[in-house]
Design an enzyme around this catalytic site. Structure first.
Site, PDB file in Angstrom:
ATOM      1  N   GLU A  81       0.563  -1.413   0.112  1.00  0.00           N
ATOM      2  CA  GLU A  81      -0.034  -0.151   0.043  1.00  0.00           C
ATOM      3  C   GLU A  81       1.017   1.347   0.140  1.00  0.00           C
ATOM      4  O   GLU A  81       0.236   2.302   0.264  1.00  0.00           O
ATOM      5  CB  GLU A  81      -0.890   0.023   1.136  1.00  0.00           C
ATOM      6  CG  GLU A  81      -2.188  -0.901   0.946  1.00  0.00           C
ATOM      7  CD  GLU A  81      -3.308  -0.693  -0.318  1.00  0.00           C
ATOM      8  OE1 GLU A  81      -2.803   0.041  -0.820  1.00  0.00           O
ATOM      9  OE2 GLU A  81      -4.172  -1.215   0.126  1.00  0.00           O
ATOM     10  N   HIS A 100      -2.939   2.669   8.486  1.00  0.00           N
ATOM     11  CA  HIS A 100      -4.025   2.127   7.873  1.00  0.00           C
ATOM     12  C   HIS A 100      -4.382   0.926   8.515  1.00  0.00           C
ATOM     13  O   HIS A 100      -3.517  -0.063   8.782  1.00  0.00           O
ATOM     14  CB  HIS A 100      -3.500   1.937   6.281  1.00  0.00           C
ATOM     15  CG  HIS A 100      -4.313   0.772   5.570  1.00  0.00           C
ATOM     16  ND1 HIS A 100      -5.619   0.977   5.715  1.00  0.00           N
ATOM     17  CD2 HIS A 100      -4.111  -0.345   4.956  1.00  0.00           C
ATOM     18  CE1 HIS A 100      -6.399  -0.261   5.383  1.00  0.00           C
ATOM     19  NE2 HIS A 100      -5.134  -0.843   4.707  1.00  0.00           N
TER      20      HIS A 100
HETATM   21 ZN   LIG Z   1      -5.809  -2.743   3.764  1.00  0.00          ZN
END
Ligand SMILES: [Zn+2]
Length: 220
Positions: A81, A100
């Protein structure tokens, strides 16, 4: 014998590692889910590695990347990510940390296609209002980052449809704190929905709370 003084990069690696472990210990993610990052310099970021269980994570495992997501230092691959994190840093030059999570109550609402209304003054102070819901975009893409970053222009947290939560802050500790506050608010929202009608704070009151705390929010 001189005492070893870690440099800024190594200190920040420790803080990112500590926040990641705390995120896992607080049950905001399971095993290897979610990711944590911090801004080291204008175009240098430290991010948790891909697919390493948090319990095994050591500061040396935190990966140094550039603004394009290329690895500059570290032996493990950076989080998948990383593009989302980098797109957010680009949009929010004022922030220094991103967390996150897939925390269960916040993610349940994101799966149900719901935002978290402005319900509690504490959450309004941390987030800057309600927690909006960003429409679905595929994990790992720049598109996800750009979509999410739009919603973070005026908030410190956003739900990602069918995915989870992103929280940002002046540093990695502040981002983690906001992620914890949002999950707690999502849980309270969920419980309140069982009781009956949920009362959102009056928009004028939300505005007043933000105005009162703005210097504090900006300083964090
Ligand atoms: Zn995720």
């Amino acid at each position: 014998m001189s005492e070893y003084v870690p440099n800024l990069r190594e200190q920040l690696r420790e803080r990112v590692c500590r926040a990641a472990k705390e995120m896992h210990a607080s049950k905001l993610v399971a095993v290897t889910g979610g990711n944590v990052s911090a801004r080291l310099a204008a175009a240098e970021f430290l991010i948790t590695p891909s697919a390493l269980p948090y319990e095994q994570m050591r500061p040396a495992d935190i990966v140094l990347i550039d603004a394009a997501g290329e690895r500059l230092d570290g032996s493990l691959p950076p989080s998948s990510e990383r593009r989302m994190h980098l797109a957010i840093y680009r949009k929010r030059p004022d922030i220094g940390g991103i967390v996150h999570t897939h925390s269960p109550y916040a993610t349940a609402l994101a799966v149900a296609g719901r935002r978290i209304p402005a319900l509690l003054p504490e959450a309004v102070i941390a987030v800057g209002g309600d927690v909006p819901l960003a429409p679905y975009a595929r994990p790992g893409t720049w598109e996800l980052g750009e979509t999410v970053a739009e919603y973070l222009a005026k908030r410190n947290a956003v739900l990602m449809e069918a995915h989870g939560l992103v929280a940002v802050g002046a540093n990695v500790e502040a981002a983690l704190e906001t992620a914890i506050v949002v999950e707690e608010t999502a849980r309270i929202y969920w419980l309140a929905l069982q009781v009956g009608t949920v009362r959102e704070l009056d928009p004028a009151e939300v505005k007043a709370i933000i105005e009162t705390h703005e210097p504090e929010i900006a300083r964090e």
